[in-house]
Write an enzyme that holds these catalytic residues in place. Structure first.
Site, short mmCIF file in Angstrom:
data_model
loop_
_atom_site.label_atom_id
_atom_site.label_comp_id
_atom_site.label_asym_id
_atom_site.label_seq_id
_atom_site.Cartn_x
_atom_site.Cartn_y
_atom_site.Cartn_z
N GLU A 188 -20.45 -33.75 6.06
CA GLU A 188 -21.77 -32.95 6.38
C GLU A 188 -22.52 -32.88 5.17
OE1 GLU A 188 -20.51 -33.49 9.34
OE2 GLU A 188 -18.43 -32.89 9.69
N ARG A 260 -31.48 -38.49 1.08
CA ARG A 260 -31.07 -39.06 2.06
C ARG A 260 -32.50 -38.88 2.95
NH1 ARG A 260 -28.71 -38.35 7.76
NH2 ARG A 260 -29.75 -35.99 8.10
N GLY A 277 -30.56 -45.44 21.68
CA GLY A 277 -31.24 -44.94 23.02
C GLY A 277 -32.07 -45.25 24.14
N ASP A 352 -23.18 -42.18 9.14
CA ASP A 352 -22.04 -42.40 10.30
C ASP A 352 -21.64 -44.22 10.59
OD1 ASP A 352 -21.30 -39.91 9.35
OD2 ASP A 352 -21.92 -39.07 11.69
N TRP A 402 -26.54 -31.51 6.56
CA TRP A 402 -27.26 -32.70 7.67
C TRP A 402 -26.72 -31.60 8.62
CZ3 TRP A 402 -25.02 -38.06 7.38
CH2 TRP A 402 -24.02 -38.57 7.63
N ASP A 461 -13.21 -31.29 10.98
CA ASP A 461 -13.40 -31.88 12.53
C ASP A 461 -12.45 -30.79 14.08
OD1 ASP A 461 -13.20 -34.92 11.84
OD2 ASP A 461 -11.53 -34.07 10.47
#
Length: 525
Positions: A188, A260, A277, A352, A402, A461
């Site tokens: 993460e 990033r 989307g 991811d 993030w 998780d």
């Protein structure tokens, strides 16, 4: 001099082997294998055969490596593919008989997809995805890095828990790739001051953080049209004057940090502006009640009932358009960086892996088109971390992630506070157990299994699922099951109740939680 693009794909599935099949459990892994990992590997090999620079960085969680390498998972995956193919055949007949030819053609498309996936898995990859990845890395064309053993959220763990997660993240990597990992993916992107010391002690050379950890300002999520500031307090980060266009050496430490790039991430992830989307892409959330296949396109993101049937040809047109738009945006980004004085800017995009193909059906094709477009130009080039060279500047990194709000909210909130209390108790329980590791063979096996259960309890998780109310019941079930197993081991060893019944139970949970078999009494810390 062209700008260098570092694409980092973080790959992780929680440990679901023998922990349920459908709708929660092994199906998550099988979907990722069929829809992401196999298509991505085939895409990468096509680019290689075409002589196109396809340098990519991947992180693989140790739990994912263990599951992909399991003979049980490999065989069950083939059965899964056969089952999906059979369902697609049934759907094709059903919808064609009703005159719904568009859906019938999509069912035929799925039938071919799962048939081809099975062929690729068995014939091209010899059922060994990890072995294929190792071979690619050995050829020097990708950089594989590791992460925490069970993908724990590191900023909130105690020191002992951190050491277990980092050490076994490294050991499992070395077992499968037969080399030391150079980089470490913080789960993460969860960073706090001091984690780099543990990474340095284990020989790591670099890590990744989110943009605001270096630059300051608001985290990317605050601009993405998500839940936003009205629901949680967005973390405030003072502007630093630094930029993610270059790597840094963490202040006074011998380790490099890459941040990033916010634009590169925003363009893909944004709820309002992100490519996935688009109206012509496949809708993820609506599925056929008979088979579970997804036959519809996004159409309207705000209305799940009025979806139109998906058209792969329309989607393919959008893939090319969006790939071209993304590369042009990167080129604009590169020129802006050079205007700011960065002669050789590096642009880091972190995602991811499962976004591509699984969540965003067209994502693998889009990424391949992006790489082809970059290869045909001269303003950008794909690069790996060691292509950048040593960092010449220092930076003080903010504690960050993030996740929503830029810090720890997603994993530490009113819904999960009680879970952290149990995680701390579990850690203390395990530390008290280690004195038993030098006893009988059964005692030693039990202590090794206790460490596995502890690390499974620490997995981020379960916290994420509870926070987001996603498969909450499954997450709590798994969390309590692993804690209960740890407690039974502890109580049995403390009270010297390691009889035949305990031995049979221990064998059963070793079968259920069959991973990290490199852990041995001599390797405990």
């Amino acid at each position: 001099m062209s700008s260098r693009l570092l694409v980092v794909l973080h790959s992780h599935i929680p440990y679901v082997k023998r922990q349920g099949r459908w709708p929660f459990g092994e199906v998550w892994l099988f979907e990722a294998m069929a829809e992401t990992y196999i298509p991505l590997l085939q895409s990468w090999l096509r680019l290689k055969d075409a002589g196109i620079n396809n340098a990519l960085s991947f992180s693989f969680s140790p739990t994912l490596l263990e599951q992909l390498s399991s003979k049980y998972i490999q065989q069950e995956f083939i059965s899964y593919l056969q089952g999906r193919e059979a369902l697609a055949i049934e759907d094709e007949r059903y919808y064609m008989s009703r005159g719904e030819k568009n859906i019938g053609r999509m069912a035929s498309f799925y039938r071919r997809f799962y048939r081809d996936s099975r062929r690729d898995f068995i014939v091209d990859f010899n059922k060994d995805i990890v072995g294929t990845i190792k071979q690619i890395q050995d050829q020097g064309q990708v950089e594989i890095i590791t992460t925490a053993a069970t993908h724990a959220y590191l900023p909130l763990l105690d020191t002992r828990g951190l050491k277990y997660q980092v050490l076994w993240g490294k050991k499992v990597y070395e077992y499968y790739f037969e080399r030391e990992p150079k980089g470490f993916w913080l789960p993460e992107c969860g960073y706090f001051d001091g984690i780099e010391d543990i990474l340095i002690d284990n020989g790591f050379k670099y890590l990744y953080v989110d943009s605001h950890a270096i630059e300051g300002g608001k985290p990317i999520e605050a601009f993405s049209g998500g839940s936003g500031e009205e629901e949680i307090e967005i973390a405030t980060f003072a502007r630093t004057g630094l930029s993610t266009y270059r790597p840094y050496r963490i202040k006074d430490k011998d380790i490099t940090v890459y941040g990033r790039n916010s634009m590169v991430s925003h363009q893909v992830w944004s709820a309002d502006y992100g490519y996935p989307g688009d109206a012509d892409y496949r809708e993820f959330h609506k599925q056929d009640p008979r088979s579970g296949f997804k036959y519809w396109k996004v159409t309207d993101r705000r209305n799940l009932d009025s979806k139109q049937v998906y058209d792969p040809d329309q989607a393919a047109v959008k893939v090319k358009q969006h790939a071209l738009h993304f590369v042009r945006s990167l080129e604009d980004n590169s020129r802006e960086a050079k205007k700011l004085g960065f002669a050789n800017p590096s642009i880091v995009g972190c995602y991811d892996t499962e976004l591509f193909g699984h969540w965003w059906w067209e994502g693998v094709s889009w990424l391949e088109e992006v790489i082809r477009e970059i290869g045909s130009g001269n303003e950008l080039e794909l690069a790996l971390p060691y292509d950048i060279g040593p960092a010449k500047h220092e930076a003080q990194i903010f504690e960050s992630s993030w996740g929503m709000g830029g810090k720890h909210y997603v994993w530490d909130n009113n819904e999960t506070t009680w879970m952290w209390e149990i995680i701390k108790k579990a850690g203390k329980e395990y530390e008290a157990l280690k004195m038993f590791a030098n006893g009988s063979e059964m005692h030693n096996r039990a202590v090794c299994q206790a460490l596995k259960e502890l690390m499974l309890i620490q997995s981020s998780d379960w916290l994420f699922m509870v926070s987001n109310n996603l498969t909450r019941d499954y997450a709590m079930k798994r969390f309590f099951e692993h804690y209960t197993k740890l407690l039974r081991i502890s109580n049995s060893l403390r009270n010297h109740k390691t009889d035949t019944e305990f031995g049979q139970w221990l064998e059963r949970i070793q079968y259920e939680d069959d991973f990290f078999n490199q852990i041995s009494p001599g390797g405990l810390i």
